[in-house]
Write a protein that holds these residues in place. Structure first.
Motif, PDB file in Angstrom:
ATOM      1  N   UNK A   1       5.671  -2.010  -6.125  1.00 17.81           N
ATOM      2  CA  UNK A   1       6.075  -1.078  -6.992  1.00 17.81           C
ATOM      3  C   UNK A   1       6.744   0.084  -6.207  1.00 17.81           C
ATOM      4  N   UNK A   2       6.662   0.203  -4.960  1.00 19.22           N
ATOM      5  CA  UNK A   2       7.369   1.237  -4.375  1.00 19.22           C
ATOM      6  C   UNK A   2       8.634   0.749  -3.524  1.00 19.22           C
ATOM      7  N   UNK A   3       8.446  -0.136  -2.669  1.00 12.52           N
ATOM      8  CA  UNK A   3       9.520  -0.790  -1.886  1.00 12.52           C
ATOM      9  C   UNK A   3       9.201  -2.470  -2.205  1.00 12.52           C
ATOM     10  N   UNK A   4       8.580  -3.095  -1.357  1.00 14.84           N
ATOM     11  CA  UNK A   4       8.069  -4.597  -1.850  1.00 14.84           C
ATOM     12  C   UNK A   4       6.904  -4.863  -1.225  1.00 14.84           C
ATOM     13  N   UNK A   5       6.183  -5.809  -1.618  1.00 14.67           N
ATOM     14  CA  UNK A   5       4.811  -5.871  -1.344  1.00 14.67           C
ATOM     15  C   UNK A   5       4.519  -6.325  -0.023  1.00 14.67           C
ATOM     16  N   UNK A   6       5.570  -7.009   0.706  1.00 18.58           N
ATOM     17  CA  UNK A   6       5.302  -7.525   2.056  1.00 18.58           C
ATOM     18  C   UNK A   6       6.072  -6.499   3.077  1.00 18.58           C
ATOM     19  N   UNK A   7       6.153  -5.263   2.501  1.00 17.35           N
ATOM     20  CA  UNK A   7       6.811  -4.501   3.642  1.00 17.35           C
ATOM     21  C   UNK A   7       5.985  -3.989   4.888  1.00 17.35           C
ATOM     22  N   UNK A   8       4.471  -3.772   4.448  1.00 13.49           N
ATOM     23  CA  UNK A   8       3.741  -3.554   5.488  1.00 13.49           C
ATOM     24  C   UNK A   8       3.504  -4.466   6.555  1.00 13.49           C
ATOM     25  N   UNK A   9       3.465  -5.817   5.945  1.00  4.21           N
ATOM     26  CA  UNK A   9       2.960  -6.936   7.078  1.00  4.21           C
ATOM     27  C   UNK A   9       4.302  -7.186   7.908  1.00  4.21           C
TER      28      UNK A   9
END
Lengths: 580, 459
Positions: free
Chosen positions: B359-367
């Motif tokens: 909802x902000x960048x993409x769900x996998x960003x942190x990983x």
């Protein structure tokens, strides 16, 4: 001389007053706006005052009035869920009174004086009550029962006691000697609250953080220091402790730190659920936020304000955890005031009394028998921000001389995103021997042995790494290569813990033990397989091992881990057969 | 109050003037000094008592003698603030520098500024896309953050700051940032570079410039950032603008602070900088943020040059303890010809986690970001080892990591000065370069992201 004087000199937060009759640490009102200040030095007929608010625009000749009181906090129902500045003014009330920017000259009560609480007495007329004894209770939040106590120094036979709805200032109990007791009491922040005796700690403060609980545990009533350079994760570690530690009350002091960080805590805590009670974490939390741009003298006071509130809950028989982030900012506030007073500086410009102040603060921790006969504790965890990450500086050294647990954060680990970046080789805890009995009885009989094996593997790894640096890992004998793999597993699977992952953020002791046991089980089985002729590469890369490693991010891992280990061991055994 | 003129100067020392026998003068009060040749200087009260007043003179004390007349203005330093500030170039003391008229303020704001009540802040969590992969993926910037650039002499920090100023935008809006640019003791050449670039891209119309150059008085530098931030606060909190404050160079600011401290004979802290430098810097940096009930925001980009490339020097050190992360520029990468030479390993964005994800960048960003970090860090470490034992001594995993670290620098970090990568491009590129490592070694990635995004191993 009178209780009224006039300003002689203003230099930043330090104001000199003439013609005032004052005792050390009296609270005074400075200037036309009545800014709050505290007497910190007396010179002949002059008194030197540190002012808790900005002094721009104040002129010599303006009046100063001595209140005759020392800096004290209001204690009673209504403390929990609050967020205060360094001198216990609720930030919410300040916002109502002066908007989003903190201006000055505004007074605010530490707890709501008009709020009505349901008081249930627990003593009857004719009972003999003594200092610190509980005379009744109030359900302050869903999870915490506030125990109203006889203030220290008072006691006698109860002449009258009332139950029902009262605000904190109404009289609820009268003693035969005529003393009238309300729920509200005050206590000067610079004096520790009395207790009967200190006990040796024997129970761990369980934090859900694997490296802390398993390798370097803190006891309830103990003290810990977390020094580390910026970016190494001090604040995240402190916040994890505030979130997950199994203390009943948490006092979080944001001392001279970032405003946005406090906001993060404020928005996050009401939504987080305490794993021990199932209720919002905020219910057990008191926060002190004196950010780095708020007045420096109030920063100096914030630590005392926090620890006094902690002692008050301890006296009710609760286990309290107090986090101070960061004690270095507190020490710097002392340094700033000291240099304005033109005191002779000690090391690095800090005042010579720095280490004794630090010691006095940490000494307010401990597990005690309270005046009321209960068992309560305060555990203090202080973050330290050494300049350049070099812990040979005075605040770190002063802290390490006192605390029993040292969680040393390492910038190198942080750069590899190994979090929590606690250096397993230099950190220590002096509590394990005192706590081992508890672990044996409550987790597993061989818990201390598993811990010893894990930490010695890490020690062996660091020695092997020195050789690897010279010759490369392929040159090592195969059993040592296996040791390196096992140590890597400890680091990546066990010590690393993702504070921002909803599952991985908290591991209970049982799971921690199972994970550690899984690593040792891998080591034993891999060793057997290799001796039987399997290739190291094949043993390490069995698919079930990857499942075991990745599984920790999934729900109910604790229930599945044992079957995952069995599966892994089977596959390791079949790696031998594949060779044959 | 401003009626009387005093000629009671007793001492002049460095930037400080000492005078006695005055009426009661307020702490922080502004003064004007009339020199015997008729010229006017400004100053501020640093210490005041019944017997003596200490005044810090902004324009330097050259020409001041005992006959100099001093008037106390009865007020603290204020800046006239108005929307008309936008598009203007002002001196380090807030006077017009572009030949335009004096600013007529809607109000006069105290330049010291008050602390934002932490209770009244909103958590910054809106992702700002800068178009630079190293920043967007690894040290993500969010609106309301203060994220300094730690650089050193001879490195392209100005280019990076300008590229960010040009490209910064929110994902779901075209809203432009207002740039407040604050120069402290930089050379005329550097200043011209900034100004021309802002002019070239048309950004100058949406900018306010406060300029104190290297040959302007050093003491004036102490008020320049305060003027800039006062203007920023006014635009953000009274007029709903999103403001990006760039100030350069904080090192010059701190040196001025040291100069005043020395002149006042204060007990010095580390390397001669005053003990209160942390608090003083905090009073600038903490003026970033978002507050409840206001639409605007202040995002800060302080630039500082680390003396001797030393990150433990008091200026970067104290800054790092206050700011919400740092972007570290590396000489090594610069010499390899990589632009932007951002060393992601010591770089950090503390507010990143609030600004990324579903909802902000993409769900996998942190990983993905964690995996890039871990792999690059290990790869770099292996370079040292290879220099000793040679590549043959490495096992397969290490060989892959080593190769990855080169690819990461060469294709991922490296981009053109006008290359504006979207966050999706940035993340896709990350997955692409991660194919150089066997999936089984990618332990930081959740299996579900591998299944969904891995270019070759996805299901």
């Amino acid at each position: 001389m009178s209780d009224k004087g006039s300003i002689y000199r203003i230099s930043g937060p330090v104001v000199t007053v003439t013609g005032i009759d004052a005792k050390m640490y009296d609270i005074v009102r400075v200037g036309d706006e009545g800014l709050m200040g505290e007497v910190i030095e007396l010179h002949g007929e002059k008194a030197v005052i540190q002012v808790y608010e900005d002094t721009s625009g104040v002129r010599p000749g303006e009046p100063v009035i001595n209140t005759g009181e020392t800096l004290s906090v209001a204690l009673g129902p209504g403390l929990l869920t609050q967020i205060y500045d360094g001198i216990q003014r609720p930030l919410k009330v300040l916002e109502e009174k002066m908007g989003v920017f903190i201006t000055r000259g505004v007074d605010a009560d530490g707890i709501e004086m008009d709020k009505i609480w349901e008081f249930k007495p627990s003593v009857a007329v004719g009972d003999e009550v003594s200092s610190g004894q509980v005379i009744g209770t109030v359900q302050e939040t869903e999870t915490i029962e506030h125990r109203v106590m006889v203030p220290p120094g008072k006691g006698g036979v109860v002449k009258e006691i009332k139950g029902g709805e009262f605000n904190v200032t109404e009289i609820i109990c009268t003693l035969e000697d005529g003393s009238e007791l309300a729920m509200l009491q005050r206590w000067p922040v610079r004096s520790p609250r009395p207790f009967v005796q200190k006990y040796a700690p024997d129970t761990p403060l369980v934090t859900g953080q694997r490296i802390l609980d398993f390798l370097f545990p803190l006891a309830k009533g103990g003290t810990a220091g977390i020094p580390g350079p910026f970016g190494s994760g001090k604040t995240v570690t402190q916040q994890q402790l505030a979130k997950w530690s199994d203390a009943q009350i948490v006092v979080y002091i944001g001392c001279g730190e970032r405003g946005n960080e406090m906001t993060e805590v404020l928005t996050e805590f009401p939504e987080l659920i305490d794993p021990n009670t199932g209720k919002p974490l905020m219910n057990r939390t008191v926060m002190i936020a004196n950010t780095s741009n708020m007045p420096v003298a109030a920063r100096e006071a914030s630590v005392y304000t926090g620890v006094t509130i902690a002692e008050y809950f301890r006296d009710m028989g609760y286990d309290v955890a107090l986090m101070a982030d960061s004690t270095s900012r507190w020490a710097e506030a002392m340094r700033e005031i000291s240099s304005r007073l033109e005191e002779m500086p000690g090391e690095e410009g800090y005042p010579a009394y720095l280490s004794s102040r630090l010691a006095e603060f940490y000494e307010r921790a401990g597990r005690v028998e309270t005046l009321g006969g209960a068992d309560g504790s305060i555990s203090i965890i202080g973050a330290v921000s050494p300049p350049g990450g070099d812990i040979s500086e005075p605040v770190s050294q002063g802290t390490l001389r006192i605390v029993k647990v040292f969680w040393g954060l390492d910038a190198g680990l942080a750069r590899q995103r190994h979090f929590p970046s606690i250096d397993w080789l230099s950190s220590y805890s002096l509590y394990p021997t005192a706590l081992d009995q508890w672990y044996r009885e409550n987790v597993a009989p061989d818990f201390p042995d598993v811990r010893t094996k894990i930490s010695s593997l890490l020690q062996v790894e660091s020695e092997l790494q020195e050789i690897v640096q010279l010759v490369g890992s392929d040159a090592l004998p195969i059993d040592q290569q296996l040791t390196l793999e096992v140590a890597r597993m400890i680091r990546e699977y066990f010590l690393q813990q993702n504070a921002f992952h909803e599952v991985d953020t908290y591991s209970n002791l049982d799971l921690q033990y199972k994970m550690a046991a899984a690593i040792l089980s891998f080591q034993d089985n891999a060793k057997l397989a290799i001796e039987a002729g399997a290739m190291l590469e094949d043993v390490v890369n069995v698919p079930a091992r990857t499942d075991l490693l990745r599984g920790r991010f999934e729900e109910n891992y604790g229930e599945r881990i044992e079957s995952l280990v069995t599966k892994m061991n089977k596959q390791i055994a079949s790696a031998v057969e594949a060779e044959d | 109050m401003s009626g009387k003129e005093y000629r009671t100067i007793t001492d002049v020392k460095g930037p400080l003037v000492f005078l006695n026998k005055t009426e009661p003068v307020a702490f922080g009060e502004i003064v004007t000094l009339r020199l015997t040749d008729g010229s006017i200087k400004n100053g501020q009260v640093l210490d005041t008592s019944d017997d003596m007043v200490v005044v810090q003179v902004f324009e330097g004390t050259a020409g001041i003698d005992r006959k100099t007349g001093i008037r106390f203005m009865g007020d603290v330093f204020r800046l006239p603030v108005s929307k008309d500030l936008i598009g203007r170039i002002l001196t380090g003391a807030g006077k017009p520098r572009d030949g335009g008229p004096e600013i007529i303020g809607e109000s006069n704001a105290d330049i010291i500024g008050a602390a934002i009540n932490p209770y009244s802040r909103e958590s910054p969590e809106e992702f700002i896309q800068t178009g630079i992969s190293a920043i967007d993926c690894c040290t993500t910037l969010v609106r309301g953050q203060k994220l300094p650039i730690f650089s050193a002499s001879g490195l392209p920090h100005n280019d990076i700051a300008l590229q960010i100023a040009r490209q910064a935008k929110l994902l779901d809006s075209d809203e432009q940032f207002i740039v407040v640019f604050c120069a402290m003791g930089i050379t005329a050449e550097e200043y011209n570079y900034f100004r021309h670039d802002l002019e070239r891209t048309g950004a100058l119309e949406n900018a306010v410039l406060f300029v104190n150059l290297a040959d302007d008085p050093a003491v004036e530098r102490l008020i320049t950032p305060r003027l800039a931030l006062t203007a920023a606060e006014f635009l953000a909190f009274e007029h709903d603008y999103h403001v990006l404050v760039i100030y350069t160079d904080m090192t010059n600011y701190c040196d001025s602070l040291r100069q005043i401290g020395a002149a006042r004979e204060e007990v010095p802290g580390r390397r001669g900088y005053p003990g209160y430098m942390y608090t003083d810097l905090a009073m600038l940096y903490e003026r970033a943020g978002i507050v409840k009930g206001k639409k605007g925001s202040i995002t800060q980009f302080p630039i500082l040059t680390m003396p001797g490339d030393d990150i433990t020097h008091p200026i970067p050190d104290l800054s790092g303890y206050i700011t919400e992360g740092q972007i570290v520029i590396s000489r090594e990468l610069h010499q390899k010809g990589i632009y932007p030479p951002i060393n992601v390993l010591p770089s950090l964005s503390r507010l990143m986690n609030a600004g990324i994800g579903d909802g902000k960048t993409r769900e996998d960003h942190k990983s993905v970001s964690d995996q890039l970090y871990a792999a690059y860090a290990q790869g770099r470490e292996l370079r040292g080892l290879v220099a000793i034992v040679g590549e043959d001594a490495l096992n397969e995993r290490d060989r892959q990591l080593l190769k990855f670290s080169d690819i990461f620098e060469d294709t991922y970090l490296r981009q053109n000065r006008d290359e504006d990568r979207s966050i999706t491009q940035t993340l896709e590129m990350a997955w692409d370069i991660l194919t150089n490592i066997d999936t089984k070694y990618l332990v930081r990635l959740d299996q579900k992201w591998i299944d969904k995004y891995h270019p070759t191993d996805k299901k």
